[in-house]
Design a protein around this motif. Structure first.
Motif, PDB file in Angstrom:
ATOM      1  N   LYS A  77      49.523  26.992  23.101  1.00 38.22           N
ATOM      2  CA  LYS A  77      49.186  28.353  22.651  1.00 38.22           C
ATOM      3  C   LYS A  77      48.212  29.021  23.821  1.00 38.22           C
ATOM      4  O   LYS A  77      47.016  28.116  23.944  1.00 38.22           O
ATOM      5  N   LEU A  78      48.234  30.015  24.385  1.00 40.69           N
ATOM      6  CA  LEU A  78      47.529  30.496  25.760  1.00 40.69           C
ATOM      7  C   LEU A  78      47.123  31.866  25.341  1.00 40.69           C
ATOM      8  O   LEU A  78      47.890  32.719  25.065  1.00 40.69           O
ATOM      9  N   GLY A  79      45.501  32.024  25.333  1.00 35.41           N
ATOM     10  CA  GLY A  79      45.233  33.406  25.263  1.00 35.41           C
ATOM     11  C   GLY A  79      44.649  34.086  26.544  1.00 35.41           C
ATOM     12  O   GLY A  79      44.274  33.200  27.462  1.00 35.41           O
ATOM     13  N   ALA A  80      44.393  35.426  26.603  1.00 33.59           N
ATOM     14  CA  ALA A  80      44.199  35.882  27.776  1.00 33.59           C
ATOM     15  C   ALA A  80      42.796  35.561  28.338  1.00 33.59           C
ATOM     16  O   ALA A  80      42.676  35.175  29.793  1.00 33.59           O
ATOM     17  N   LYS A  81      41.699  35.008  27.414  1.00 36.82           N
ATOM     18  CA  LYS A  81      40.443  34.658  28.033  1.00 36.82           C
ATOM     19  C   LYS A  81      40.484  33.578  28.630  1.00 36.82           C
ATOM     20  O   LYS A  81      39.839  33.122  29.646  1.00 36.82           O
ATOM     21  N   THR A  82      41.044  32.424  27.865  1.00 35.67           N
ATOM     22  CA  THR A  82      41.195  31.102  28.476  1.00 35.67           C
ATOM     23  C   THR A  82      42.060  31.160  29.412  1.00 35.67           C
ATOM     24  O   THR A  82      41.712  30.393  30.660  1.00 35.67           O
ATOM     25  N   TYR A  83      43.086  32.028  29.797  1.00 41.20           N
ATOM     26  CA  TYR A  83      43.940  31.952  31.141  1.00 41.20           C
ATOM     27  C   TYR A  83      43.238  32.476  32.078  1.00 41.20           C
ATOM     28  O   TYR A  83      43.152  31.999  33.394  1.00 41.20           O
ATOM     29  N   LEU A  84      42.406  33.550  32.073  1.00 42.97           N
ATOM     30  CA  LEU A  84      41.820  34.198  33.098  1.00 42.97           C
ATOM     31  C   LEU A  84      40.472  33.169  33.450  1.00 42.97           C
ATOM     32  O   LEU A  84      40.263  32.990  34.768  1.00 42.97           O
ATOM     33  N   SER A  85      39.746  32.568  32.498  1.00 46.25           N
ATOM     34  CA  SER A  85      38.911  31.501  32.942  1.00 46.25           C
ATOM     35  C   SER A  85      39.416  30.422  33.728  1.00 46.25           C
ATOM     36  O   SER A  85      38.884  29.895  34.779  1.00 46.25           O
ATOM     37  N   TRP A  86      40.644  29.883  33.426  1.00 52.16           N
ATOM     38  CA  TRP A  86      41.424  29.086  34.235  1.00 52.16           C
ATOM     39  C   TRP A  86      41.773  29.285  35.544  1.00 52.16           C
ATOM     40  O   TRP A  86      41.433  28.707  36.510  1.00 52.16           O
ATOM     41  N   LEU A  87      42.124  30.805  35.889  1.00 51.20           N
ATOM     42  CA  LEU A  87      42.592  31.319  37.080  1.00 51.20           C
ATOM     43  C   LEU A  87      41.680  31.542  37.870  1.00 51.20           C
ATOM     44  O   LEU A  87      41.472  31.005  39.052  1.00 51.20           O
ATOM     45  N   HIS A  88      40.223  31.816  37.207  1.00 55.52           N
ATOM     46  CA  HIS A  88      39.002  31.922  38.043  1.00 55.52           C
ATOM     47  C   HIS A  88      38.644  30.446  38.690  1.00 55.52           C
ATOM     48  O   HIS A  88      37.952  30.515  39.524  1.00 55.52           O
ATOM     49  N   GLY A  89      38.641  29.485  37.695  1.00 54.50           N
ATOM     50  CA  GLY A  89      38.270  28.225  38.179  1.00 54.50           C
ATOM     51  C   GLY A  89      38.820  27.473  39.347  1.00 54.50           C
ATOM     52  O   GLY A  89      38.373  26.611  39.888  1.00 54.50           O
ATOM     53  N   LEU A  90      39.972  28.246  39.599  1.00 55.70           N
ATOM     54  CA  LEU A  90      40.851  27.421  40.549  1.00 55.70           C
ATOM     55  C   LEU A  90      41.172  28.387  41.847  1.00 55.70           C
ATOM     56  O   LEU A  90      41.725  28.092  42.830  1.00 55.70           O
ATOM     57  N   GLY A  91      40.314  29.320  41.831  1.00 52.10           N
ATOM     58  CA  GLY A  91      40.277  30.307  42.995  1.00 52.10           C
ATOM     59  C   GLY A  91      41.678  31.095  43.143  1.00 52.10           C
ATOM     60  O   GLY A  91      41.901  31.313  44.163  1.00 52.10           O
ATOM     61  N   VAL A  92      42.260  31.355  42.156  1.00 50.30           N
ATOM     62  CA  VAL A  92      43.610  32.110  42.256  1.00 50.30           C
ATOM     63  C   VAL A  92      43.378  33.569  42.220  1.00 50.30           C
ATOM     64  O   VAL A  92      42.825  34.149  41.518  1.00 50.30           O
TER      65      VAL A  92
END
Length: 229
Positions: A77-92
């Motif tokens: 299950k994925l929330g917006a906050k966790t998803y955005l943090s993951w995207l930021h961490g990978l330079g997306v």
């Protein structure tokens, strides 16, 4: 609203080569070498193929053994906050979502994007896919003095740094990475760290030589020391 109206009438068809030219052209115009793209994985994994063939760096690849647990947050299950943090961490900077059936590891990601509650902004839509922009996207290399990547491929990078310091590079650490200047190390997040004493352009190459491979089998750690000022 764009995402909701788009998916209301969208059929679940398999993305094919005819789907991608417009998306690839958009990404070539807007991406730049300091960022990468997340292609929401499908059951057939074709989005990763088409983008990689177009020399567009992507956040995830084909191999499950490389994807989990590094991208474990996407598997449940994925929330917006966790998803955005993951995207930021990978330079997306952009996320590409096709209307093909998602891979089981991407169902939560696809559902979040289609819900309109991801916090991302839809910037392009075709009959078969959408592209979303990541808010406040963070580049692959971060650190003092606004560093940037001049080029990025699967095995080479060129980083421009404007002052001495330590820089985070959103690429998984491996002892096979070599830097033309400065020192490389592994950050607590598993990503590369580059330390340098002065402004310069640094070339980084993934170099698996027999000697280095034998050294790793023997447990030898790469040695590096910064030149004196």
């Amino acid at each position: 609203p764009l995402a909701a109206s788009y998916y209301k009438n969208s059929s679940d068809v398999t993305a094919n080569a005819d789907t991608w030219p417009a998306a690839i052209a958009f990404l070539h115009r807007h991406l730049g070498p300091s960022y990468r793209v997340e292609a929401v994985d499908t059951a057939t994994h074709w989005p990763a193929v088409y983008l990689a063939d177009a020399d567009i760096p992507i956040a995830r690849g084909w191999f499950r053994q490389d994807d989990f647990p590094q991208n474990e947050v996407l598997y449940g299950k994925l929330g917006a906050k966790t998803y955005l943090s993951w995207l930021h961490g990978l330079g997306v900077k952009y996320v590409v979502l096709s209307d093909a059936t998602p891979d089981y590891s991407a169902r939560g990601e696809a559902k979040l994007l289609r819900s309109g509650r991801s916090g991302l902004t839809a910037v392009m839509a075709t009959k078969s896919l959408m592209i979303f922009a990541v808010p406040h996207a963070r580049p692959i290399i971060t650190g003092p003095g606004n560093p940037r990547l001049a080029s990025l491929t699967g095995s080479h990078m060129s980083a421009v740094v404007h002052r001495g310091g330590t820089y985070r590079i959103a690429v998984r650490y491996s002892p096979y990475w070599r830097a033309s200047h400065g020192c490389l190390s592994k950050g607590k997040d598993g990503m590369l760290r580059l330390a340098t004493r002065r402004p310069q352009t640094v070339g980084l190459a993934f170099d698996v030589t027999p000697g280095r491979a034998l050294g790793q089998l023997a447990g030898d750690a790469p040695e590096c020391s910064l030149p004196k000022r």
